[in-house]
Design a protein around this motif. Structure first.
Motif, mmCIF file in Angstrom:
data_model
loop_
_atom_site.group_PDB
_atom_site.id
_atom_site.type_symbol
_atom_site.label_atom_id
_atom_site.label_comp_id
_atom_site.label_asym_id
_atom_site.label_seq_id
_atom_site.Cartn_x
_atom_site.Cartn_y
_atom_site.Cartn_z
ATOM 1 N N SER A 201 -9.544 2.579 21.387
ATOM 2 C CA SER A 201 -10.108 3.524 20.227
ATOM 3 C C SER A 201 -8.794 4.554 20.221
ATOM 4 C CB SER A 201 -10.638 4.829 21.053
ATOM 5 O OG SER A 201 -11.066 6.025 20.478
ATOM 6 N N ILE A 202 -7.347 4.679 21.059
ATOM 7 C CA ILE A 202 -6.551 5.626 21.499
ATOM 8 C C ILE A 202 -5.452 4.314 20.214
ATOM 9 C CG2 ILE A 202 -4.462 6.005 22.107
ATOM 10 C CD1 ILE A 202 -6.363 6.164 24.787
ATOM 11 N N LEU A 203 -4.945 3.375 20.416
ATOM 12 C CA LEU A 203 -4.715 2.696 19.615
ATOM 13 C C LEU A 203 -5.389 2.707 17.893
ATOM 14 C CD1 LEU A 203 -3.943 -1.256 21.089
ATOM 15 C CD2 LEU A 203 -2.370 1.072 20.573
ATOM 16 N N ASN A 204 -6.329 2.876 17.762
ATOM 17 C CA ASN A 204 -6.687 2.534 16.703
ATOM 18 C C ASN A 204 -5.977 4.145 16.056
ATOM 19 O OD1 ASN A 204 -9.181 2.421 14.580
ATOM 20 N ND2 ASN A 204 -10.140 3.468 15.286
ATOM 21 N N LEU A 205 -6.831 5.180 16.603
ATOM 22 C CA LEU A 205 -6.458 6.693 16.588
ATOM 23 C C LEU A 205 -4.750 6.865 16.395
ATOM 24 C CD1 LEU A 205 -6.958 9.499 16.460
ATOM 25 C CD2 LEU A 205 -6.535 10.052 18.703
ATOM 26 N N GLY A 214 1.688 7.732 5.442
ATOM 27 C CA GLY A 214 1.964 6.373 4.435
ATOM 28 C C GLY A 214 2.092 4.924 5.233
ATOM 29 N N ASP A 215 2.331 5.389 6.313
ATOM 30 C CA ASP A 215 3.076 4.093 6.744
ATOM 31 C C ASP A 215 2.263 3.060 7.472
ATOM 32 O OD1 ASP A 215 4.083 1.763 8.309
ATOM 33 O OD2 ASP A 215 4.643 3.399 9.805
ATOM 34 N N LYS A 216 1.858 1.950 6.227
ATOM 35 C CA LYS A 216 0.521 0.887 6.514
ATOM 36 C C LYS A 216 1.442 -0.272 7.458
ATOM 37 C CE LYS A 216 -1.223 1.982 1.820
ATOM 38 N NZ LYS A 216 -1.947 1.489 0.994
ATOM 39 N N VAL A 217 2.354 -0.024 7.631
ATOM 40 C CA VAL A 217 2.626 -1.451 9.115
ATOM 41 C C VAL A 217 2.323 -1.078 10.335
ATOM 42 C CG1 VAL A 217 5.004 -2.503 9.177
ATOM 43 C CG2 VAL A 217 4.984 -1.877 6.611
ATOM 44 N N THR A 218 3.231 -0.091 10.096
ATOM 45 C CA THR A 218 2.067 0.656 11.572
ATOM 46 C C THR A 218 0.552 0.444 11.762
ATOM 47 O OG1 THR A 218 4.465 1.750 12.248
ATOM 48 C CG2 THR A 218 2.664 2.791 13.208
ATOM 49 N N ALA A 219 0.284 1.450 11.003
ATOM 50 C CA ALA A 219 -0.882 1.382 11.033
ATOM 51 C C ALA A 219 -1.542 -0.426 10.642
ATOM 52 C CB ALA A 219 -1.707 2.124 9.488
ATOM 53 N N LYS A 220 -1.722 -1.028 10.442
ATOM 54 C CA LYS A 220 -1.827 -2.124 10.773
ATOM 55 C C LYS A 220 -1.661 -2.750 11.697
ATOM 56 C CE LYS A 220 -1.252 -7.136 7.760
ATOM 57 N NZ LYS A 220 -1.466 -7.691 8.904
ATOM 58 N N LYS A 221 -0.583 -3.035 12.721
ATOM 59 C CA LYS A 221 -0.851 -3.255 13.603
ATOM 60 C C LYS A 221 -1.852 -2.283 14.578
ATOM 61 C CE LYS A 221 3.695 -4.420 17.041
ATOM 62 N NZ LYS A 221 2.631 -3.923 18.263
ATOM 63 N N SER A 222 -0.907 -1.071 14.143
ATOM 64 C CA SER A 222 -2.374 -0.820 15.779
ATOM 65 C C SER A 222 -3.068 -0.904 16.029
ATOM 66 C CB SER A 222 -1.864 0.720 15.528
ATOM 67 O OG SER A 222 -0.800 1.251 15.547
ATOM 68 N N GLU A 224 -4.613 -4.023 14.442
ATOM 69 C CA GLU A 224 -4.104 -5.242 15.284
ATOM 70 C C GLU A 224 -4.271 -5.258 16.331
ATOM 71 O OE1 GLU A 224 -2.675 -7.807 11.364
ATOM 72 O OE2 GLU A 224 -1.824 -7.175 13.153
ATOM 73 N N ASP A 225 -3.511 -4.841 17.465
ATOM 74 C CA ASP A 225 -3.472 -4.112 18.431
ATOM 75 C C ASP A 225 -4.416 -3.370 19.435
ATOM 76 O OD1 ASP A 225 -0.622 -5.124 18.153
ATOM 77 O OD2 ASP A 225 -0.223 -2.948 18.669
ATOM 78 N N ALA A 226 -5.587 -2.591 18.096
ATOM 79 C CA ALA A 226 -7.150 -2.425 19.306
ATOM 80 C C ALA A 226 -8.301 -3.570 19.587
ATOM 81 C CB ALA A 226 -7.477 -1.101 18.365
ATOM 82 N N ASP A 232 -13.973 -6.801 19.137
ATOM 83 C CA ASP A 232 -15.356 -6.340 18.519
ATOM 84 C C ASP A 232 -15.306 -4.819 18.548
ATOM 85 O OD1 ASP A 232 -16.063 -6.128 20.840
ATOM 86 O OD2 ASP A 232 -18.176 -6.102 20.727
ATOM 87 N N PHE A 233 -13.737 -4.140 18.387
ATOM 88 C CA PHE A 233 -13.997 -2.505 18.421
ATOM 89 C C PHE A 233 -14.165 -2.513 16.167
ATOM 90 C CE2 PHE A 233 -11.526 1.725 18.006
ATOM 91 C CZ PHE A 233 -12.772 1.903 19.020
ATOM 92 N N PRO A 234 -15.629 -1.693 16.511
ATOM 93 C CA PRO A 234 -16.000 -1.447 15.152
ATOM 94 C C PRO A 234 -14.954 -0.705 14.639
ATOM 95 C CG PRO A 234 -17.131 -0.056 16.544
ATOM 96 C CD PRO A 234 -16.786 -1.402 17.924
ATOM 97 N N LEU A 235 -14.454 0.295 14.948
ATOM 98 C CA LEU A 235 -13.574 1.129 14.187
ATOM 99 C C LEU A 235 -12.499 0.785 13.392
ATOM 100 C CD1 LEU A 235 -14.107 4.394 16.344
ATOM 101 C CD2 LEU A 235 -14.996 3.719 14.044
ATOM 102 N N ALA A 236 -11.896 0.199 14.705
ATOM 103 C CA ALA A 236 -10.216 -0.889 14.061
ATOM 104 C C ALA A 236 -10.735 -1.905 12.897
ATOM 105 C CB ALA A 236 -9.950 -1.270 15.672
ATOM 106 N N LYS A 237 -12.126 -2.792 13.576
ATOM 107 C CA LYS A 237 -12.686 -3.636 12.302
ATOM 108 C C LYS A 237 -12.909 -3.070 11.028
ATOM 109 C CE LYS A 237 -14.803 -7.364 14.404
ATOM 110 N NZ LYS A 237 -15.673 -8.545 15.105
#
Length: 244
Positions: A201-205, A214-222, A224-226, A232-237
Motif C-alpha cells: 500500500s505504501i508503494l502504491n501511495l 506527472g512522473d509516469k515513469v516513477t508511478a508505473k515502477k511504484s 509494479e513494485d507494489a 493481487d493488491f487491488p489498488l495497484a492493479k
C-alpha cells in the motif's frame, strides 16, 4: 471484545474510586486507557451498577450498558476509566460524534494519552473530518513512533492534498523494516476483506504521488513494485491499468 473490556473497566474503576474524592489525572503517555488509583472497597451503589452492566453485557443489552456507565460516571465524575469506556461504547456502536465529544473532554485533562488520541483520531476519521484525524494521529506518532500510525498520516495527507508532507512520510515508511510484516485490510477483487502487506500500500501511495507530479515513469515502477510485494493488491492493479 470491546464489551468485555467495558465490563472489566467498570469493575476496576468502581473499586478504584469507591469512597475517594474525584482527582484530576496526571498526564500520561502510555498506550493504554486512562488508569486510576489502586482499588479500595467498592461502594454498594457502584457494585450494583457494575453488576447491572455485567448482566447487560451477558444478555447483549447495549442500552443498559450505556445507562450503567452513566450511573457510575454520575457517582464518580472524575473517573477517567469509566468515561473512556463510554467513549469506546459510542465508537463501537457507530455513534462517532458522541465518541469524539467524550474523548475530547478526557484529552483536555490528559492530552498525551495515546489510547485517547488514537480513539479521537479514529472517530474523526469515521466522521470524514480528516484534518482533525490527522492532527490526532500526528500527536500519537510523536509519542510512540508507530509505523502504522505514520501510514495513516500519509494516507490522510494525500487525501488532504498535502503532497509534500505525504511524500516525506512515504520516504520514511519505506526505510522501516516492519513494513514487511505489518498488514493492512482492504477489499479484494471479489469485494471481500483481505489482509495485504502494508508495504504494498505504501508503494502504491508512492505511485499515486508520482502521478500527481506527472512522473509516469516513477508511478508505473511504484505500482509494479507494489504488485511484486502482493501480486493481487487491488489498488495497484487498478492504478497501473489506468496509467497504461
Amino acid at each position: 471484545m470491546r464489551k468485555v473490556f467495558i465490563v472489566i473497566s467498570i469493575m476496576f474503576a468502581c473499586a478504584a474510586y469507591a469512597q475517594k474524592p474525584a482527582q484530576k489525572p496526571v498526564e500520561k503517555t502510555e498506550t493504554q486507557a486512562p488508569q486510576n488509583p489502586s482499588p479500595q472497597q467498592i461502594s454498594p451503589m457502584a457494585e450494583h451498577f457494575a453488576k447491572k452492566s455485567s448482566l447487560a453485557n451477558r444478555w447483549n443489552d447495549t442500552d443498559e450498558i450505556k445507562d450503567a456507565l452513566y450511573d457510575l460516571i454520575a457517582e464518580y465524575p472524575g473517573n477517567d476509566s469509566l468515561i473512556y469506556s463510554l467513549a469506546i461504547y459510542y465508537y463501537d456502536n457507530q455513534k462517532y460524534v458522541s465518541s469524539v465529544l467524550v474523548t475530547q473532554d478526557l484529552l483536555a485533562r490528559n492530552p498525551k494519552n495515546v489510547g485517547l488520541l488514537q480513539l479521537a483520531a479514529s472517530g474523526f476519521e469515521e466522521l470524514g473530518i480528516k484534518d482533525k484525524a490527522l492532527t490526532n494521529y500526528e500527536s500519537v506518532y510523536l509519542i510512540n513512533g508507530n509505523t502504522g500510525v505514520l501510514y495513516k498520516m500519509a494516507v490522510l495527507q494525500f487525501d488532504l492534498k498535502k503532497y509534500a508532507e505525504c511524500q516525506a512520510n512515504v520516504d520514511i515508511l519505506l526505510t522501516k523494516p516492519d513494513t514487511e510484516t505489518i498488514k493492512v485490510t482492504l477489499s479484494d477483487a471479489a469485494n471481500k476483506q483481505k489482509d495485504y502487506p502494508i508495504k504494498a500500500s505504501i508503494l502504491n501511495l508512492k505511485g499515486m504521488l508520482a502521478e500527481q507530479t506527472g512522473d509516469k515513469v516513477t508511478a508505473k515502477k511504484s505500482f509494479e513494485d507494489a504488485l511484486k510485494v502482493a501480486s493481487d493488491f487491488p489498488l495497484a492493479k487498478q492504478n497501473l491499468a489506468k496509467l497504461k
